[in-house]
Design a protein around this motif. Sequence first.
Motif: not given
Length: 277
Positions: A194-209
């Motif tokens: 996944y390379k898109g925006e934070r708001e559209g991230a699949p469930a279970g993913l968190q941005s690294w920061f």
Amino acid sequence: MACYAIGDVQGCYAALRKLLEQLAFDPAQDELVFVGDLVNRGLGSLETLRFIKGLGERARVVLGNHDLFLLALAEGFVRAKADDTLDAVLAAPDRDELLHWLRHQPLARREGEALVVHAGLLPAWSTRQAVELSAEVEAALQGPDWRSFLGALWGNKPGHWDDHLQGMDRLRVIVNGMTRLRFVTAAGDIDFKYKGEREGAPAGLQSWFEVPGRRSAGETIVCGHWSALGLMLRPDVLALDSGCVWGGMLTALRLPDRMVFQQSGADFPDARPVAQD
């Protein structure tokens, strides 16, 4: 004297020069720090490398994933894709000199109180550890067996960090973490899909920061890589990839006071708005 951090150029040489005009950049006094991805997708990669290299000590660089791709491509370890724009670099009479210079750049470096890295840091890494891990990759990339290192570098496994990793598994995670990271899974693995925006991230993913307990929290990290994130200025994370090559902006951040300067890439022919990656 002023020191500016510059977001992903990706071969947008004309936009870079116009941005530096806006800054009234004086190479006799001012300094530039590039957050990686100097090359590819834009049409001015050769000119960009020559210009930045020619600045000598006034410009400092960390490597991005596209820069490493260029090094691997030059040695025949990867194949060019249809939207790669590196042929001019590979055919240049000063190709070997440029690639030698690029190969001797780090993955992470200190700039005052900030750490500069292309993509980010895995949650398990402190900024101090990140500099030490970058040095491990520098030793491999600059040592006598650097071609073997590049030949074995590409791949997504292992996907998570372990202090006990050794050999190429260890080096590959360091490189992937510092040059390809956007999201991590609930299990702590790098997500490469996944390379898109934070708001559209699949469930279970968190941005690294945003991972709780991140060891680099509270320290300033300057990065790029994530054009869908865009310009993001937090107290602890300064993300500067604002998508110049896709017709967005090339961003410069004056580090002492965090003042932002931007130049549109849409007005220049060396930007190439094609499908993002």
